[in-house]
Write an enzyme that holds these catalytic residues in place. Structure first.
Site, PDB file in Angstrom:
ATOM      1  NE  ARG A 114      31.508  42.392  40.457  1.00 31.08           N
ATOM      2  CZ  ARG A 114      31.935  41.197  39.752  1.00 31.08           C
ATOM      3  NH1 ARG A 114      30.995  40.248  39.595  1.00 31.08           N
ATOM      4  NH2 ARG A 114      33.155  41.317  39.000  1.00 31.08           N
ATOM      5  CB  VAL A 169      45.331  40.737  42.667  1.00 30.19           C
ATOM      6  CG1 VAL A 169      44.528  41.242  43.918  1.00 30.19           C
ATOM      7  CG2 VAL A 169      44.350  39.932  41.765  1.00 30.19           C
ATOM      8  CE1 TYR A 190      37.744  30.172  37.925  1.00 30.48           C
ATOM      9  CE2 TYR A 190      37.058  27.685  38.059  1.00 30.48           C
ATOM     10  CZ  TYR A 190      37.168  29.275  38.727  1.00 30.48           C
ATOM     11  OH  TYR A 190      36.592  29.657  39.781  1.00 30.48           O
ATOM     12  CB  ALA A 208      45.843  25.538  34.039  1.00 27.71           C
ATOM     13  CE  LYS A 215      39.921  29.809  40.795  1.00 30.62           C
ATOM     14  NZ  LYS A 215      40.153  30.955  42.043  1.00 30.62           N
TER      15      LYS A 215
HETATM   16  P1  NAP Z   1      32.369  37.244  40.997  1.00 33.17           P
HETATM   17  O1  NAP Z   1      31.035  37.562  41.671  1.00 33.17           O
HETATM   18  O2  NAP Z   1      32.547  37.408  39.561  1.00 33.17           O
HETATM   19  O3  NAP Z   1      33.230  38.280  42.003  1.00 33.17           O
HETATM   20  C1  NAP Z   1      34.749  38.417  41.518  1.00 33.17           C
HETATM   21  C2  NAP Z   1      35.592  39.554  42.354  1.00 33.17           C
HETATM   22  O4  NAP Z   1      36.819  39.325  41.958  1.00 33.17           O
HETATM   23  C3  NAP Z   1      34.866  40.931  42.237  1.00 33.17           C
HETATM   24  O5  NAP Z   1      35.007  41.533  43.427  1.00 33.17           O
HETATM   25  C4  NAP Z   1      36.024  41.554  41.277  1.00 33.17           C
HETATM   26  O6  NAP Z   1      36.281  42.980  41.516  1.00 33.17           O
HETATM   27  C5  NAP Z   1      37.236  40.829  41.767  1.00 33.17           C
HETATM   28  N1  NAP Z   1      38.350  40.713  40.678  1.00 33.17           N
HETATM   29  C6  NAP Z   1      38.268  40.257  39.658  1.00 33.17           C
HETATM   30  N2  NAP Z   1      39.484  40.378  39.051  1.00 33.17           N
HETATM   31  C7  NAP Z   1      40.212  41.295  39.914  1.00 33.17           C
HETATM   32  C8  NAP Z   1      41.563  41.781  39.751  1.00 33.17           C
HETATM   33  N3  NAP Z   1      42.205  41.454  38.828  1.00 33.17           N
HETATM   34  N4  NAP Z   1      41.937  42.350  40.883  1.00 33.17           N
HETATM   35  C9  NAP Z   1      41.130  42.304  41.951  1.00 33.17           C
HETATM   36  N5  NAP Z   1      40.030  41.907  42.190  1.00 33.17           N
HETATM   37  C10 NAP Z   1      39.610  41.399  41.158  1.00 33.17           C
HETATM   38  O7  NAP Z   1      33.278  35.950  41.409  1.00 33.17           O
HETATM   39  P2  NAP Z   1      32.983  34.755  42.908  1.00 33.17           P
HETATM   40  O8  NAP Z   1      31.776  34.032  42.038  1.00 33.17           O
HETATM   41  O9  NAP Z   1      32.277  35.484  43.849  1.00 33.17           O
HETATM   42  O10 NAP Z   1      34.122  34.146  42.796  1.00 33.17           O
HETATM   43  C11 NAP Z   1      35.040  34.506  43.939  1.00 33.17           C
HETATM   44  C12 NAP Z   1      36.084  33.356  43.755  1.00 33.17           C
HETATM   45  O11 NAP Z   1      35.654  32.133  43.973  1.00 33.17           O
HETATM   46  C13 NAP Z   1      36.868  33.314  42.551  1.00 33.17           C
HETATM   47  O12 NAP Z   1      38.404  33.205  42.700  1.00 33.17           O
HETATM   48  C14 NAP Z   1      36.460  32.120  41.948  1.00 33.17           C
HETATM   49  O13 NAP Z   1      37.136  31.681  41.010  1.00 33.17           O
HETATM   50  C15 NAP Z   1      36.040  31.451  42.801  1.00 33.17           C
HETATM   51  N6  NAP Z   1      35.101  30.276  42.983  1.00 33.17           N
HETATM   52  C16 NAP Z   1      33.791  30.762  42.644  1.00 33.17           C
HETATM   53  C17 NAP Z   1      32.909  29.486  42.563  1.00 33.17           C
HETATM   54  C18 NAP Z   1      31.332  29.883  41.964  1.00 33.17           C
HETATM   55  O14 NAP Z   1      30.730  28.977  41.726  1.00 33.17           O
HETATM   56  N7  NAP Z   1      31.064  31.048  41.976  1.00 33.17           N
HETATM   57  C19 NAP Z   1      33.272  28.249  42.585  1.00 33.17           C
HETATM   58  C20 NAP Z   1      34.478  27.839  42.599  1.00 33.17           C
HETATM   59  C21 NAP Z   1      35.474  29.044  42.866  1.00 33.17           C
HETATM   60  P3  NAP Z   1      35.342  43.977  40.511  1.00 33.17           P
HETATM   61  O15 NAP Z   1      34.066  44.005  41.101  1.00 33.17           O
HETATM   62  O16 NAP Z   1      36.193  45.287  40.802  1.00 33.17           O
HETATM   63  O17 NAP Z   1      35.311  43.394  39.027  1.00 33.17           O
END
Ligand code: NAP
Length: 254
Positions: A19, A71, A162, A164, A166
């Site tokens: 996703r 992971v 979160y 901490a 990052k």
């Molecule tokens: P998201 O839409 O919630 O998607 C999270 C993804 O991580 C999903 O594919 C999920 O898999 C996977 N995941 C969660 N726990 C896992 C685990 N234990 N092992 C393997 N996969 C796991 O998140 P996103 O917004 O795309 O964020 C992606 C990254 O960017 C994250 O590290 C987040 O902290 C970072 N980030 C996001 C934002 C933002 O505004 N969105 C901003 C800064 C940083 P499942 O579908 O199987 O649950």
């Protein structure tokens, strides 16, 4: 094809690519010609991950596999990297994107919420790096891109766990960069601001307006904005960039 004469076909593992940002990164890398290992957290998401991998193969003419792995579990992380090595013969790029949130003010934050977030975001990144680096060092080529966040630099009320995790990803990335540069393995961190995904989907209209007001570009980012940056850091041309933290936030942290 021999490595001495020609560049080998590159392969990438993108954690959490079922996703959001990870999915856009997997798509972008496949478009750029990488074989891709798609990852979801558990067997529940495997059917969907498999059909995404099949679509990448059909649309971009690359090889793609799907693997369920949490992971945060060292054995599952090792199995994920091993599956990619087995399928593609090498692991050139590791994008540690998998991440979760469990927000709350510190006085009310449960220990299990701290452990879960640090376990996936920081230890999960460590687990996958540990599994991949020996392979990358041996082949004397690798690109590691770790997903941090602007709040890992600035902190954020309600996100002590979160932020901490990052911030930890940044320290981990810089240390890896120092350890691995001489082996032609780079490690960089990407620090997104607010990106439109499930993770930010729970924001109320009022919260969104307040956030957009702080962003110079006056919009939330798209997963594709982040994917384009990751694709560059994963490329051969980015070989002289290592140990950096690159914010991608529409000017929010200016
Ligand atoms: P998201 O839409 O919630 O998607 C999270 C993804 O991580 C999903 O594919 C999920 O898999 C996977 N995941 C969660 N726990 C896992 C685990 N234990 N092992 C393997 N996969 C796991 O998140 P996103 O917004 O795309 O964020 C992606 C990254 O960017 C994250 O590290 C987040 O902290 C970072 N980030 C996001 C934002 C933002 O505004 N969105 C901003 C800064 C940083 P499942 O579908 O199987 O649950």
């Amino acid at each position: 094809m021999t490595e001495t004469c020609e560049t080998p076909r590159r392969s990438a593992v993108v954690t959490g690519s079922s996703r959001g940002i990870g999915r856009a990164v997997a798509e972008e890398l496949a478009r750029a010609g990488f074989d891709v290992c798609v990852n979801c957290s558990s067997a529940r998401g495997l059917d969907e991950a498999r059909s995404f991998a099949a679509a990448l193969e059909a649309e971009h003419g690359v090889r793609a596999i799907a693997a369920a792995a949490d992971v945060a579990d060292a054995d599952e992380a090792e199995a994920l990297i091993a599956a990619a090595q087995e399928a593609f013969g090498r692991v050139d790029v590791l994008v540690n994107n998998a991440g979760i949130t469990r927000d709350g003010l510190i006085a009310r934050m449960k220990e299990e919420d701290f452990d879960a977030v640090v376990g996936v975001n920081l230890k999960g990144t460590f687990n996958c790096c540990k599994a991949a680096v020996s392979r990358m060092m041996k082949q004397r080529y690798g690109r590691i891109v770790n997903m941090s966040s602007v709040v890992g630099v600035s902190g954020n009320a309600g996100q002590a766990n979160y932020a901490a995790s990052k911030a930890g990803v940044i320290g981990l990335t810089k240390s890896l960069a120092r350890e691995l540069a001489a082996r032609n393995v780079t490690a960089n961190a990407v620090a997104p601001g607010f990106i439109e995904t499930d993770m930010t989907g729970a924001l109320s209209e009022k919260q969104r307006e307040a956030i957009v007001g702080r962003i110079a570009s006056k919009r939330l980012g798209a997963p594709e904005d982040v994917a384009a940056l990751v694709r560059f850091l994963a490329s051969e041309e980015a070989g002289y960039i290592t140990g950096q933290v690159i914010c991608i936030d529409g000017g929010m942290s200016l």
